[in-house]
Scaffold this motif. Structure first.
Motif, PDB file in Angstrom:
ATOM      1  N   GLU A  32      -7.860   4.658 -12.047  1.00 22.50           N
ATOM      2  CA  GLU A  32      -7.964   5.992 -10.795  1.00 22.50           C
ATOM      3  C   GLU A  32      -6.687   7.312 -11.379  1.00 22.50           C
ATOM      4  O   GLU A  32      -6.692   8.405 -11.155  1.00 22.50           O
ATOM      5  CB  GLU A  32      -7.628   5.979  -9.848  1.00 22.50           C
ATOM      6  CG  GLU A  32      -6.474   5.147  -9.352  1.00 22.50           C
ATOM      7  CD  GLU A  32      -5.846   4.514  -9.801  1.00 22.50           C
ATOM      8  OE1 GLU A  32      -4.565   3.442 -10.039  1.00 22.50           O
ATOM      9  OE2 GLU A  32      -6.411   2.881  -9.589  1.00 22.50           O
ATOM     10  N   HIS A  33      -5.877   6.261 -12.456  1.00 27.77           N
ATOM     11  CA  HIS A  33      -4.571   7.385 -13.221  1.00 27.77           C
ATOM     12  C   HIS A  33      -5.067   8.693 -13.909  1.00 27.77           C
ATOM     13  O   HIS A  33      -5.448   8.397 -14.213  1.00 27.77           O
ATOM     14  CB  HIS A  33      -3.330   6.939 -13.612  1.00 27.77           C
ATOM     15  CG  HIS A  33      -2.190   6.992 -14.349  1.00 27.77           C
ATOM     16  ND1 HIS A  33      -2.036   7.978 -14.916  1.00 27.77           N
ATOM     17  CD2 HIS A  33      -0.597   7.097 -13.261  1.00 27.77           C
ATOM     18  CE1 HIS A  33      -0.563   8.309 -15.085  1.00 27.77           C
ATOM     19  NE2 HIS A  33      -0.334   7.493 -12.830  1.00 27.77           N
ATOM     20  N   PRO A  34      -3.815   9.549 -13.501  1.00 26.87           N
ATOM     21  CA  PRO A  34      -4.800  11.046 -14.369  1.00 26.87           C
ATOM     22  C   PRO A  34      -4.755  10.517 -15.904  1.00 26.87           C
ATOM     23  O   PRO A  34      -5.253  11.214 -16.609  1.00 26.87           O
ATOM     24  CB  PRO A  34      -4.035  11.789 -13.919  1.00 26.87           C
ATOM     25  CG  PRO A  34      -3.457  11.893 -13.136  1.00 26.87           C
ATOM     26  CD  PRO A  34      -3.531   9.747 -12.340  1.00 26.87           C
ATOM     27  N   TYR A  35      -3.626   9.689 -16.553  1.00 22.50           N
ATOM     28  CA  TYR A  35      -3.638   9.720 -17.802  1.00 22.50           C
ATOM     29  C   TYR A  35      -4.223   8.706 -18.202  1.00 22.50           C
ATOM     30  O   TYR A  35      -5.416   8.821 -19.486  1.00 22.50           O
ATOM     31  CB  TYR A  35      -1.986   8.871 -18.703  1.00 22.50           C
ATOM     32  CG  TYR A  35      -0.793   9.158 -17.954  1.00 22.50           C
ATOM     33  CD1 TYR A  35      -0.787  10.617 -17.411  1.00 22.50           C
ATOM     34  CD2 TYR A  35       0.103   8.468 -18.330  1.00 22.50           C
ATOM     35  CE1 TYR A  35       0.353  11.501 -17.566  1.00 22.50           C
ATOM     36  CE2 TYR A  35       1.779   9.593 -17.912  1.00 22.50           C
ATOM     37  CZ  TYR A  35       1.857  10.676 -17.727  1.00 22.50           C
ATOM     38  OH  TYR A  35       2.532  11.683 -18.014  1.00 22.50           O
ATOM     39  N   GLY A  36      -5.563   8.115 -17.641  1.00 19.73           N
ATOM     40  CA  GLY A  36      -5.956   7.440 -18.243  1.00 19.73           C
ATOM     41  C   GLY A  36      -7.581   8.558 -17.722  1.00 19.73           C
ATOM     42  O   GLY A  36      -9.231   7.776 -18.221  1.00 19.73           O
ATOM     43  N   GLY A  37      -7.710   9.278 -17.676  1.00 20.80           N
ATOM     44  CA  GLY A  37      -8.690  10.160 -17.325  1.00 20.80           C
ATOM     45  C   GLY A  37      -9.340  10.816 -18.960  1.00 20.80           C
ATOM     46  O   GLY A  37     -10.485  11.492 -18.508  1.00 20.80           O
ATOM     47  N   HIS A  38      -9.259  10.816 -20.018  1.00 19.75           N
ATOM     48  CA  HIS A  38      -9.588  11.406 -21.368  1.00 19.75           C
ATOM     49  C   HIS A  38     -10.220   9.675 -21.781  1.00 19.75           C
ATOM     50  O   HIS A  38      -9.463   9.129 -21.655  1.00 19.75           O
ATOM     51  CB  HIS A  38      -8.493  11.700 -22.181  1.00 19.75           C
ATOM     52  CG  HIS A  38      -7.482  12.374 -21.792  1.00 19.75           C
ATOM     53  ND1 HIS A  38      -7.359  13.663 -21.413  1.00 19.75           N
ATOM     54  CD2 HIS A  38      -5.976  11.789 -20.865  1.00 19.75           C
ATOM     55  CE1 HIS A  38      -6.346  14.279 -20.945  1.00 19.75           C
ATOM     56  NE2 HIS A  38      -5.653  13.228 -20.889  1.00 19.75           N
ATOM     57  N   CYS A  65       4.107   1.204 -17.225  1.00 20.74           N
ATOM     58  CA  CYS A  65       2.791   1.487 -18.004  1.00 20.74           C
ATOM     59  C   CYS A  65       2.315   2.114 -19.141  1.00 20.74           C
ATOM     60  O   CYS A  65       3.723   3.055 -19.998  1.00 20.74           O
ATOM     61  CB  CYS A  65       2.011   2.730 -16.837  1.00 20.74           C
ATOM     62  SG  CYS A  65       2.964   4.710 -17.139  1.00 20.74           S
ATOM     63  N   THR A  66       1.316   1.813 -20.119  1.00 25.61           N
ATOM     64  CA  THR A  66       1.533   2.423 -21.444  1.00 25.61           C
ATOM     65  C   THR A  66      -0.582   2.399 -21.436  1.00 25.61           C
ATOM     66  O   THR A  66      -0.901   2.403 -20.579  1.00 25.61           O
ATOM     67  CB  THR A  66       1.601   1.394 -22.181  1.00 25.61           C
ATOM     68  OG1 THR A  66       1.195   1.724 -23.789  1.00 25.61           O
ATOM     69  CG2 THR A  66       1.151   0.119 -21.953  1.00 25.61           C
ATOM     70  N   PRO A  67      -1.116   3.890 -22.174  1.00 26.00           N
ATOM     71  CA  PRO A  67      -2.242   4.001 -22.566  1.00 26.00           C
ATOM     72  C   PRO A  67      -2.457   3.411 -23.551  1.00 26.00           C
ATOM     73  O   PRO A  67      -2.026   3.346 -24.169  1.00 26.00           O
ATOM     74  CB  PRO A  67      -1.471   5.956 -22.522  1.00 26.00           C
ATOM     75  CG  PRO A  67      -0.697   6.499 -22.831  1.00 26.00           C
ATOM     76  CD  PRO A  67       0.255   5.276 -22.819  1.00 26.00           C
ATOM     77  N   LEU A  68      -3.870   3.858 -23.578  1.00 21.43           N
ATOM     78  CA  LEU A  68      -4.446   2.346 -24.530  1.00 21.43           C
ATOM     79  C   LEU A  68      -5.437   2.840 -25.062  1.00 21.43           C
ATOM     80  O   LEU A  68      -6.242   3.081 -24.482  1.00 21.43           O
ATOM     81  CB  LEU A  68      -4.727   0.774 -24.232  1.00 21.43           C
ATOM     82  CG  LEU A  68      -4.589  -0.073 -25.551  1.00 21.43           C
ATOM     83  CD1 LEU A  68      -3.347  -0.111 -26.225  1.00 21.43           C
ATOM     84  CD2 LEU A  68      -4.988  -1.173 -24.708  1.00 21.43           C
ATOM     85  N   ASN A  69      -6.072   3.343 -26.494  1.00 19.66           N
ATOM     86  CA  ASN A  69      -7.320   3.678 -26.438  1.00 19.66           C
ATOM     87  C   ASN A  69      -8.449   2.190 -27.556  1.00 19.66           C
ATOM     88  O   ASN A  69      -8.897   2.881 -28.284  1.00 19.66           O
ATOM     89  CB  ASN A  69      -6.903   4.821 -28.342  1.00 19.66           C
ATOM     90  CG  ASN A  69      -6.014   6.046 -27.889  1.00 19.66           C
ATOM     91  OD1 ASN A  69      -5.811   6.729 -26.378  1.00 19.66           O
ATOM     92  ND2 ASN A  69      -5.503   6.517 -28.475  1.00 19.66           N
ATOM     93  N   GLY A  70      -8.532   2.031 -25.974  1.00 17.27           N
ATOM     94  CA  GLY A  70      -9.586   1.189 -26.362  1.00 17.27           C
ATOM     95  C   GLY A  70      -9.366   0.287 -25.007  1.00 17.27           C
ATOM     96  O   GLY A  70      -8.547   0.354 -24.578  1.00 17.27           O
ATOM     97  N   SER A  71     -10.556  -0.389 -24.526  1.00 11.41           N
ATOM     98  CA  SER A  71     -10.320  -1.121 -23.144  1.00 11.41           C
ATOM     99  C   SER A  71      -9.531  -2.330 -23.611  1.00 11.41           C
ATOM    100  O   SER A  71      -9.349  -3.125 -22.515  1.00 11.41           O
ATOM    101  CB  SER A  71     -12.157  -1.360 -23.237  1.00 11.41           C
ATOM    102  OG  SER A  71     -12.865  -2.512 -24.337  1.00 11.41           O
TER     103      SER A  71
END
Length: 449
Positions: free
Chosen positions: A327-333, A404-410
């Motif tokens: 639900e976090h906006p950073y994960g919205g892409h 937290c950290t974004p990741l370009n993969g699951s």
């Protein structure tokens, strides 16, 4: 036949055949009327170990009998089995027993570990209330979901009283997590809240010209930053809304292969499976109660292996785990997944370096290696953690921080180390030393909470 042989045959026949046998003769009627017979039926079919009605009110017996009224006349009373059969006769009894066991187990855990949340649970809804909710929604709820609400009508709804809401907010029975300024705490919706929020959700989609999903009901939501769980009442699938929920974007949060919405004996939908898995994690200690300012909450950062790593270096213990935050906006892409991780630092007994014991040690810097699958995507060095330099003393509570950290993969992983100074950073008593952070996973789980 007499005695044990007859009792055994009646017990194996089951409740309905036993009731039919009672009509055959006075002898069989007397045998079937034994309280022990109906005690066994109640235990086997309904999970009852005491003669109680569905609202936990005591009944005189497991079997039908007579009692003396105040006016000294005899009157019939209903046995526990009959009361339950009349109340839940429209559902398969194995499913009734399963849902009853879930709620009694969850309430037992809450009563022992999180009693302040117990009074947020509402009493069970009636069949009339469920039919009214279905009429308002315009579709039927799955059978397991209806039974869940028969035993407990979710949690108390939003009151619009600021002080009461502040007190209630962390008491969601699903729980949540906190990192930076992002707080999530998920409550199970009451029927009334489900209807209201579902209508608002559908109206928002209509205003954007988006097609309304097939029979979707909002069954749980967060009292802090928005996080919403949505049940497809046609298929039984349960979804969690992403940061793009306003555009109808959702992710499945229960394994689809387990859902059997039309099974005649034991149907199971996503909501029942989700809640049962949550209970298992509470019972086995995978998730626990943690303090939150002046209150407490169910914290969803895993506490046990394999989802939580643990390592001890020179007496300094580091535990680490992560949660997926769709639900976090950073994960919205598209293709971006956001994970929040929790790091717990402590000195359980003593800090020892080169055979020398130190009364304290202080964190000075950190080093993180973040991988997406097997590729290093980030190698970070920095001073302190979230602007702090925690001082650890033997036997004190863990120092806990979240990031937290974004990741370009699951899926991926995090590992690294902390540099500690014996004594204090401003008054070192020895040489700095590195403390290992064992790898911990970043992955989209089968069950998302």
């Amino acid at each position: 036949m007499e005695g044990l042989a007859l009792d055994t045959i009646i017990a194996k026949a089951g409740a309905r055949p036993a009731a039919a046998l009672a009509c055959a003769s006075t002898h069989l009627r007397a045998a079937v009327a034994e309280d022990a017979v109906w005690r066994s039926f109640c235990a086997r079919d309904l999970g009852l170990d005491a003669p109680l009605d569905p609202e936990d009110r005591p009944l005189p017996s497991f079997k039908v009998g007579k009692r003396l009224r105040e006016d000294r006349t005899l009157t019939n009373y209903m046995d526990a089995y009959k009361v339950w059969s009349e109340s839940f006769g429209m559902y398969p009894l194995p499913l009734v027993k399963r849902v009853k066991l879930f709620w009694s187990s969850l309430k037992g855990w809450i009563s022992e570990n999180f009693p302040e949340a117990l009074r947020t649970l509402s009493k069970g809804a009636s069949e009339a209330q469920i039919r009214s909710a279905e009429d308002d929604l315009g579709f039927k709820l799955p059978m397991p979901t209806k039974l869940l609400y028969r035993f407990c009508n979710g949690q108390l709804p939003f009151s619009r009283n600021h002080f009461e809401d502040v007190r209630m907010a962390p008491l969601g029975i699903i729980g949540g997590y906190v990192f930076y300024d992002h707080s999530v705490n998920v409550h199970l919706s009451s029927l009334e809240q489900m209807v209201e929020e579902t209508k608002e959700f559908n109206l928002d989609l209509e205003e954007q010209g988006l097609p309304i999903g097939p029979n979707l009901a909002l069954v749980a939501s967060s009292w802090y930053h928005p996080k919403t769980f949505i049940l497809n009442c046609s298929s039984g699938d349960l979804y969690v809304g992403t940061a793009n929920l306003s555009a109808g974007e959702m992710m499945p949060c229960v394994p689809k292969s387990l859902i059997k919405p039309t099974d005649s004996d034991m149907p199971q939908d996503g909501l029942l499976l989700w809640l049962e898995e949550h209970l298992r994690r509470l019972q086995n200690g995978m998730i626990k109660i943690r303090p939150l300012k002046t209150s407490r909450y169910i914290c969803l950062y895993p506490e046990a292996s394999p989802l939580c790593s643990s390592a001890v270096t020179n007496g300094v213990k580091v535990r680490a785990s992560a949660v997926f935050a769709p639900e976090h906006p950073y994960g919205g892409h598209p293709g971006t997944y956001l994970y929040s991780y929790s790091i717990r630092l402590s000195v359980p007994e003593a800090c020892m370096l080169g055979g020398v014991y130190f009364s304290s040690c202080q964190l000075h810097s950190r080093h993180w290696i973040i991988r997406c699958k097997d590729t290093v995507v980030s190698d970070v060095n920095g001073e302190g953690v979230i602007g702090k330099f925690p001082l650890l003393l033997p036997g004190q509570d863990e120092f806990v921080y979240e990031s937290c950290t974004p990741l370009n993969g699951s899926s991926g992983s995090v590992e690294g180390s902390f540099t500690f100074v014996p004594g204090r950073v401003t008054q070192p008593e020895g040489k700095p030393f590195n403390v290992t952070v064992a790898p911990f996973p970043l992955q989209v789980p089968d069950y998302i909470f």
